[in-house]
Design a protein around this motif. Structure first.
Motif, PDB file in Angstrom:
ATOM      1  N   PHE A 125      -1.092   2.571  -3.318  1.00 60.44           N
ATOM      2  CA  PHE A 125      -0.284   2.006  -2.239  1.00 60.44           C
ATOM      3  C   PHE A 125       0.588   0.879  -2.767  1.00 60.44           C
ATOM      4  CE2 PHE A 125      -0.111  -1.421   1.035  1.00 60.44           C
ATOM      5  CZ  PHE A 125       0.811  -0.825   1.889  1.00 60.44           C
ATOM      6  N   LEU A 126       0.016   0.009  -3.583  1.00 56.10           N
ATOM      7  CA  LEU A 126       0.771  -1.122  -4.125  1.00 56.10           C
ATOM      8  C   LEU A 126       1.863  -0.641  -5.076  1.00 56.10           C
ATOM      9  CD1 LEU A 126      -2.216  -3.548  -4.725  1.00 56.10           C
ATOM     10  CD2 LEU A 126      -0.618  -3.512  -2.800  1.00 56.10           C
ATOM     11  N   ALA A 127       1.554   0.379  -5.862  1.00 57.52           N
ATOM     12  CA  ALA A 127       2.567   0.942  -6.752  1.00 57.52           C
ATOM     13  C   ALA A 127       3.716   1.544  -5.943  1.00 57.52           C
ATOM     14  CB  ALA A 127       1.945   1.982  -7.669  1.00 57.52           C
ATOM     15  N   SER A 128       3.382   2.134  -4.794  1.00 54.56           N
ATOM     16  CA  SER A 128       4.442   2.715  -3.953  1.00 54.56           C
ATOM     17  C   SER A 128       5.357   1.627  -3.403  1.00 54.56           C
ATOM     18  CB  SER A 128       3.834   3.539  -2.812  1.00 54.56           C
ATOM     19  OG  SER A 128       3.306   2.716  -1.784  1.00 54.56           O
ATOM     20  N   LEU A 129       4.797   0.440  -3.111  1.00 51.91           N
ATOM     21  CA  LEU A 129       5.638  -0.664  -2.643  1.00 51.91           C
ATOM     22  C   LEU A 129       6.624  -1.091  -3.733  1.00 51.91           C
ATOM     23  CD1 LEU A 129       3.060  -2.939  -0.761  1.00 51.91           C
ATOM     24  CD2 LEU A 129       4.619  -1.244   0.207  1.00 51.91           C
ATOM     25  N   ALA A 130       6.129  -1.175  -4.961  1.00 54.73           N
ATOM     26  CA  ALA A 130       7.011  -1.529  -6.074  1.00 54.73           C
ATOM     27  C   ALA A 130       8.076  -0.464  -6.287  1.00 54.73           C
ATOM     28  CB  ALA A 130       6.191  -1.728  -7.345  1.00 54.73           C
ATOM     29  N   GLU A 131       7.661   0.786  -6.176  1.00 49.77           N
ATOM     30  CA  GLU A 131       8.582   1.900  -6.408  1.00 49.77           C
ATOM     31  C   GLU A 131       9.660   1.954  -5.329  1.00 49.77           C
ATOM     32  OE1 GLU A 131       7.603   6.112  -8.589  1.00 49.77           O
ATOM     33  OE2 GLU A 131       6.206   5.319  -7.106  1.00 49.77           O
ATOM     34  N   ASP A 132       9.246   1.775  -4.061  1.00 44.18           N
ATOM     35  CA  ASP A 132      10.177   1.909  -2.940  1.00 44.18           C
ATOM     36  C   ASP A 132      11.168   0.747  -2.867  1.00 44.18           C
ATOM     37  OD1 ASP A 132       8.821   4.192  -2.314  1.00 44.18           O
ATOM     38  OD2 ASP A 132       7.722   3.332  -0.619  1.00 44.18           O
ATOM     39  N   THR A 133      10.706  -0.460  -3.246  1.00 47.38           N
ATOM     40  CA  THR A 133      11.560  -1.648  -3.113  1.00 47.38           C
ATOM     41  C   THR A 133      12.314  -1.993  -4.386  1.00 47.38           C
ATOM     42  OG1 THR A 133       9.778  -3.161  -3.762  1.00 47.38           O
ATOM     43  CG2 THR A 133       9.975  -2.633  -1.404  1.00 47.38           C
ATOM     44  N   GLY A 134      11.824  -1.493  -5.513  1.00 47.92           N
ATOM     45  CA  GLY A 134      12.424  -1.862  -6.787  1.00 47.92           C
ATOM     46  C   GLY A 134      12.099  -3.284  -7.201  1.00 47.92           C
ATOM     47  N   ARG A 135      11.073  -3.880  -6.573  1.00 50.15           N
ATOM     48  CA  ARG A 135      10.687  -5.247  -6.882  1.00 50.15           C
ATOM     49  C   ARG A 135       9.349  -5.267  -7.614  1.00 50.15           C
ATOM     50  NH1 ARG A 135      14.592  -6.922  -7.905  1.00 50.15           N
ATOM     51  NH2 ARG A 135      13.534  -8.915  -8.229  1.00 50.15           N
ATOM     52  N   PRO A 136       9.126  -6.252  -8.493  1.00 50.15           N
ATOM     53  CA  PRO A 136       7.853  -6.329  -9.218  1.00 50.15           C
ATOM     54  C   PRO A 136       6.687  -6.667  -8.286  1.00 50.15           C
ATOM     55  CG  PRO A 136       9.549  -7.701 -10.242  1.00 50.15           C
ATOM     56  CD  PRO A 136      10.067  -7.302  -8.908  1.00 50.15           C
ATOM     57  N   VAL A 137       5.513  -6.180  -8.647  1.00 53.55           N
ATOM     58  CA  VAL A 137       4.284  -6.450  -7.897  1.00 53.55           C
ATOM     59  C   VAL A 137       3.230  -6.979  -8.862  1.00 53.55           C
ATOM     60  CG1 VAL A 137       2.385  -5.422  -6.578  1.00 53.55           C
ATOM     61  CG2 VAL A 137       4.742  -4.726  -6.109  1.00 53.55           C
ATOM     62  N   VAL A 138       2.572  -8.070  -8.470  1.00 62.22           N
ATOM     63  CA  VAL A 138       1.433  -8.609  -9.225  1.00 62.22           C
ATOM     64  C   VAL A 138       0.188  -8.460  -8.369  1.00 62.22           C
ATOM     65  CG1 VAL A 138       0.362 -10.707 -10.133  1.00 62.22           C
ATOM     66  CG2 VAL A 138       2.765 -10.229 -10.615  1.00 62.22           C
ATOM     67  N   VAL A 139      -0.824  -7.798  -8.928  1.00 59.38           N
ATOM     68  CA  VAL A 139      -2.068  -7.521  -8.217  1.00 59.38           C
ATOM     69  C   VAL A 139      -3.157  -8.444  -8.753  1.00 59.38           C
ATOM     70  CG1 VAL A 139      -3.754  -5.759  -7.590  1.00 59.38           C
ATOM     71  CG2 VAL A 139      -1.370  -5.095  -8.021  1.00 59.38           C
ATOM     72  N   ALA A 140      -3.719  -9.269  -7.869  1.00 61.24           N
ATOM     73  CA  ALA A 140      -4.828 -10.142  -8.227  1.00 61.24           C
ATOM     74  C   ALA A 140      -6.034  -9.727  -7.389  1.00 61.24           C
ATOM     75  CB  ALA A 140      -4.451 -11.601  -7.939  1.00 61.24           C
ATOM     76  N   ALA A 141      -7.209 -10.152  -7.699  1.00 61.05           N
ATOM     77  CA  ALA A 141      -7.591 -10.818  -8.920  1.00 61.05           C
ATOM     78  C   ALA A 141      -8.506  -9.830  -9.645  1.00 61.05           C
ATOM     79  CB  ALA A 141      -8.345 -12.106  -8.600  1.00 61.05           C
ATOM     80  N   LEU A 142      -8.062  -9.381 -10.811  1.00 61.19           N
ATOM     81  CA  LEU A 142      -8.815  -8.379 -11.557  1.00 61.19           C
ATOM     82  C   LEU A 142      -9.778  -9.098 -12.499  1.00 61.19           C
ATOM     83  CD1 LEU A 142      -6.070  -5.694 -12.246  1.00 61.19           C
ATOM     84  CD2 LEU A 142      -7.471  -6.083 -10.226  1.00 61.19           C
ATOM     85  N   LEU A 143     -11.029  -9.160 -12.083  1.00 63.06           N
ATOM     86  CA  LEU A 143     -12.083  -9.863 -12.808  1.00 63.06           C
ATOM     87  C   LEU A 143     -13.204  -8.889 -13.133  1.00 63.06           C
ATOM     88  CD1 LEU A 143     -12.097 -12.975 -10.470  1.00 63.06           C
ATOM     89  CD2 LEU A 143     -11.205 -12.928 -12.804  1.00 63.06           C
ATOM     90  N   HIS A 144     -13.867  -9.094 -14.248  1.00 67.78           N
ATOM     91  CA  HIS A 144     -14.915  -8.168 -14.674  1.00 67.78           C
ATOM     92  C   HIS A 144     -16.228  -8.478 -13.976  1.00 67.78           C
ATOM     93  CE1 HIS A 144     -18.062  -6.480 -17.378  1.00 67.78           C
ATOM     94  NE2 HIS A 144     -17.203  -5.477 -17.405  1.00 67.78           N
ATOM     95  N   ASN A 145     -16.836  -7.446 -13.425  1.00 66.76           N
ATOM     96  CA  ASN A 145     -18.101  -7.546 -12.707  1.00 66.76           C
ATOM     97  C   ASN A 145     -19.168  -6.825 -13.525  1.00 66.76           C
ATOM     98  OD1 ASN A 145     -20.281  -7.206 -10.994  1.00 66.76           O
ATOM     99  ND2 ASN A 145     -19.069  -6.617  -9.222  1.00 66.76           N
ATOM    100  N   SER A 146     -20.141  -7.558 -14.004  1.00 68.36           N
ATOM    101  CA  SER A 146     -21.159  -6.964 -14.881  1.00 68.36           C
ATOM    102  C   SER A 146     -22.009  -5.917 -14.183  1.00 68.36           C
ATOM    103  CB  SER A 146     -22.066  -8.070 -15.451  1.00 68.36           C
ATOM    104  OG  SER A 146     -21.319  -8.957 -16.260  1.00 68.36           O
ATOM    105  N   THR A 147     -22.056  -5.933 -12.847  1.00 70.25           N
ATOM    106  CA  THR A 147     -22.844  -4.923 -12.136  1.00 70.25           C
ATOM    107  C   THR A 147     -22.015  -3.693 -11.788  1.00 70.25           C
ATOM    108  OG1 THR A 147     -22.391  -5.864  -9.947  1.00 70.25           O
ATOM    109  CG2 THR A 147     -24.288  -6.745 -11.153  1.00 70.25           C
ATOM    110  N   ASN A 148     -20.713  -3.738 -12.004  1.00 72.11           N
ATOM    111  CA  ASN A 148     -19.828  -2.584 -11.829  1.00 72.11           C
ATOM    112  C   ASN A 148     -18.775  -2.653 -12.931  1.00 72.11           C
ATOM    113  OD1 ASN A 148     -18.417  -0.403 -10.890  1.00 72.11           O
ATOM    114  ND2 ASN A 148     -17.867  -1.285  -8.910  1.00 72.11           N
ATOM    115  N   PRO A 149     -19.211  -2.499 -14.185  1.00 72.95           N
ATOM    116  CA  PRO A 149     -18.380  -2.890 -15.327  1.00 72.95           C
ATOM    117  C   PRO A 149     -17.128  -2.062 -15.544  1.00 72.95           C
ATOM    118  CG  PRO A 149     -20.386  -1.800 -16.064  1.00 72.95           C
ATOM    119  CD  PRO A 149     -20.549  -2.034 -14.600  1.00 72.95           C
TER     120      PRO A 149
END
Length: 569
Positions: A245-269
Motif C-alpha cells: 500500500f505504501l509503495a502504491s502511494l509513492a508510485e501514484d504520487t511520484g513522491r518519496p516515502v519513508v517507512v518507520a520504524a523498522l527495528l529487529h525483534n528477537s522473537t520474530n527475527p
C-alpha cells in the motif's frame, strides 16, 4: 580573506569517496575552496589530521515543542547534528486552535513521553496555523538548521476536534484536511507525516488521531504532495499497513516515502528483513521508498506511572489514563495481569515488548530493603522469588508507590541482525527520536554511535560509507539542497572529529528542562568542533561554545525550499 580555514584535515565529502588530506576554506557561510590554501582567514583551525565531514542530517526528531523555548534544540548540536527534521510521525503542535492546546500537550505527554509540566511551562504558543508556527520558529532562530513536516494528527484534530481520535473522517472533513496539508506545503513544509502504529496512544489510551484514518484518507492527503510536485511522505507503520500500500502511494504520487520504524525483534527475527526486502523490490521497480532503521538498541527507562514498553499492548489499555490508587488497583488485578501475560506470549508482527524478561532490569529502587535488587534482571529475580516475572515486576512497583525505575532493552539487541539492516540497500539510518521520550532514553547521538561502534569497533561499514549514510543520503532523499556534502558552493555545515575516539558516552540524568523537568543525556566523545552555516557552535570538548549556550548565536536556518528528490535516492 576567508572567514574560516580548517587546515590539515582528513576531508570526507559525504558522497562515500575516500578522504583527502586538505585545507578547507569558508566565506559567507559556504565552502569556497578545498586543497592547499594560502589565503589568510579570520579564524584558522589546525585539524592536525582529524576527520572533517558534513554535519549530520537527523531526519527523525521531535523538537517541535522544545524549539519554542530552547533555540539550541540540545543535545543534538553537541552530537554533530547540523540539520534536523521535526514533526515526525505527525506529532506536531501546529496547526492548533487555542482550545485544543491542552489536548495536544496531554497527547504528547503520553505518546512521546514528555512531561506535561514541562510542556505547559515551556511552549510559547505564538501561533495557530502551520505557516504561523514556521514563521515563529524562523523569527526566534535556532542553533542548527530545521525543516518541518505537516503533522497528520494535528491536522485531524484541527478539523475534527475530540472526534479525531474516535472515528473515521467524513469526505468533507478529509477535504478540509487536504486544504491544510496544501497550505503547509505552500508555507515550506518538507512533507507530510503520520502514524498508524498501535504503540502510539494519546491521553487516556485513546489512539493518536492519525490511527483512525482510512486508507482513502491517507491516499487523499498524500496525494496532495503529488499535486504540489514536492514533499516527502513519512509514516510510522502499524502491522496492518502493508508495504504494498505504501509503495502504491509513492508510485501514484511520484513522491518519496519513508517507512518507520523498522527495528529487529528477537522473537520474530525475520519480519524486519521481509519488510526491507519488500521495500527493495519496490525500489527496483523505480519506486522512491526507504525503510527507517536505527543503529541503536531500543533501550527504555520507565516507571509504572508511564510504562512506554507495554502501553501499546491491547491488554494494557484498561490501565492507560489511570493514576495513583486507581492505577495500582488495576495493576494488582489478577485478570488484568493474566491478559497481559497471554498477549505477550502470542507471536506478533510488531510489538515493542515481547516478554524478554532477562532484558528488563531494576535500575533504581525507593525502599532501602530493595537496594540489592538494583542492576539485576527481572527473570532472575522472579525465579529466586518463585514468582512469574510480570507479577514480580508489578508487585515491586506497587510496593514502592510505582516509583521503581526499570530499564528494558526492547528491540535491536541482536547486533548481527542490526548490522545486516544497516547494510541493506533499502534502509535509511534514522530514528533518533531526539526531543521525545526525554525521561526514557536519548538517542540524539545516533550518528556518533554509528561512527564509533558500527564503523570503527565492529567494521560493519567503512568510514566513508557511514558518513554518507548520515549526511548526503538523507539530505538527497529529503531534497535538502547543498547540505550533507563537502564541496565548493555547499553550506558550511561541518563536524571535526577523531575517528579513533568518536562515540557517545554513558547516559546521565539532568534537571534542566522548564519547571525543573528531568531528561536523560549522553555526552559526545571525540567531537572537536561543529559549524552551522560557517559559524562554530561546538568547541573542541564536544560542548556548546559560550555564545551558543547563552543563545546569543543562532546561525541555523528554517529550511522551506527543497529540491525534487532523485529518481532513486
Amino acid at each position: 580573506m576567508l572567514d574560516l580555514k580548517i587546515r590539515g584535515a582528513r576531508v570526507f565529502d559525504g558522497l562515500g569517496n575516500p578522504d583527502v588530506l586538505a585545507d578547507l576554506g569558508v566565506r559567507d557561510g559556504r565552502i569556497v575552496a578545498i586543497g592547499k590554501l594560502d589565503e589568510p582567514a579570520r579564524d584558522t583551525i589546525e585539524a592536525a589530521g582529524l576527520a572533517l565531514m558534513p554535519g549530520i542530517v537527523d531526519n527523525h526528531t521531535h523538537y517541535d515543542a522544545q524549539v519554542t523555548w530552547d533555540s539550541a534544540c540540545s543535545p543534538s548540536p553537541q552530537m554533530g547534528v547540523t540539520t534536523a527534521v521535526i514533526g515526525n510521525c505527525g506529532f506536531t503542535i501546529a496547526p492548533c486552535r487555542p482550545e485544543h492546546r491542552d489536548r495536544i500537550m496531554r497527547n504528547l505527554t503520553q505518546v512521546e513521553g514528555m512531561s506535561l509540566d514541562v510542556l505547559r511551562a515551556g511552549i510559547d504558543w505564538q501561533f495557530e496555523s502551520i505557516a504561523e508556527y514556521f514563521d515563529f520558529v524562523e523569527r526566534k532562530g535556532s542553533l542548527m538548521n530545521l525543516a518541518g513536516f505537516v503533522g497528520h494528527s494535528s491536522v485531524r484534530t484541527f478539523v475534527m476536534g475530540d472526534a479525531a481520535s474516535q472515528r473515521a473522517a467524513t469526505a468533507e472533513e478529509i477535504e478540509q484536511m487536504k486544504v491544510l496539508v496544501a497550505e503547509g506545503l505552500k508555507a515550506g513544509a518538507i512533507g507530510f507525516a503520520t502514524s498508524t502504529s498501535p504503540a502510539h496512544n494519546g491521553e487516556g489510551g485513546e489512539p493518536m488521531a492519525s490511527r483512525l484514518a482510512s486508507d482513502d484518507e491517507l491516499r487523499t492527503l498524500v496525494g496532495t504532495l503529488g499535486e504540489a510536485g514536492k514533499g516527502l511522505f513519512m509514516l510510522t507503520k502499524g502491522g496492518h499497513t502493508p508495504i504494498d500500500f505504501l509503495a502504491s502511494l509513492a508510485e501514484d504520487t511520484g513522491r518519496p516515502v519513508v517507512v518507520a520504524a523498522l527495528l529487529h525483534n528477537s522473537t520474530n527475527p525475520g519480519m524486519v528483513f521481509k519488510e526491507l526486502d519488500a521495500l527493495q523490490a519496490a525500489r527496483e521497480r523505480g519506486v522512491q521508498i526507504r525503510g527507517a532503521v536505527s543503529p541503536c538498541p531500543l533501550t527504555n527507562d520507565f516507571t509504572m506511572h508511564s510504562p512506554y514498553p507495554v502501553e501499546g499492548l491491547a491488554a494494557w489499555r484498561p490501565a492507560l489514563g489511570l493514576k495513583g490508587e486507581a492505577l495500582k488497583a488495576q495493576l494488582a488485578d489478577p485478570g488484568f495481569r493474566e491478559a497481559v501475560r497471554q498477549e505477550v506470549s502470542r507471536p506478533a508482527v510488531f510489538r515493542i515488548f515481547n516478554g524478554e524478561w532477562r532484558k528488563v532490569q531494576v535500575v533504581q529502587t525507593q525502599r532501602p530493603e530493595h537496594a540489592a535488587l538494583e542492576h539485576r534482571n527481572i527473570a532472575d529475580l522472579a525465579q529466586e522469588a518463585g514468582k512469574d516475572p510480570l507479577d514480580f515486576m508489578l508487585d515491586l512497583a506497587i510496593s514502592e508507590n510505582l516509583d521503581t525505575v526499570f530499564s528494558a532493552v526492547l528491540l535491536n539487541s541482536d547486533e548481527e541482525a542490526v548490522g545486516r539492516m544497516l547494510r541493506h540497500p533499502a534502509s535509511l539510518v534514522s530514528l533518533s527520536d531526539a526531543g521525545a521520550h526525554l525521561t526514557f532514553f536519548n538517542d540524539a547521538g545516533f550518528g556518533l554511535h554509528l561512527l564509533g561502534h558500527w564503523c570503527r569497533d565492529r567494521g560493519v561499514l567503512t568510514l566513508p560509507e557511514a558518513i554518507r549514510k548520515l549526511t548526503h543520503e538523507p539530505a538527497s532523499l529529503f531534497g535538502i539542497r547543498d547540505r550533507g556534502v563537502i564541496r565548493p558552493g555547499a553550506h558550511a555545515d561541518l563536524m571535526l572529529f577523531d575517528p579513533a575516539r568518536v562515540n557517545r558516552g554513558p547516559k546521565y540524568r539532568a534537571h534542566d528542562l522548564p519547571a525543573g523537568g528531568a531528561r536523560l543525556l549522553t555526552p559526545a566523545i571525540g567531537v572537536h568542533g561543529v559549524w552551522v552555516n560557517g559559524e562554530r557552535i561546538v568547541g573542541h570538548d564536544g560542548e556548546l561554545i559560550e555564545a551558543a549556550r547563552q543563545a546569543q548565536l543562532r546561525p541555523g536556518r528554517f529550511l522551506r525550499e527543497f529540491a525534487a528528490a532523485p529518481a532513486q535516492a
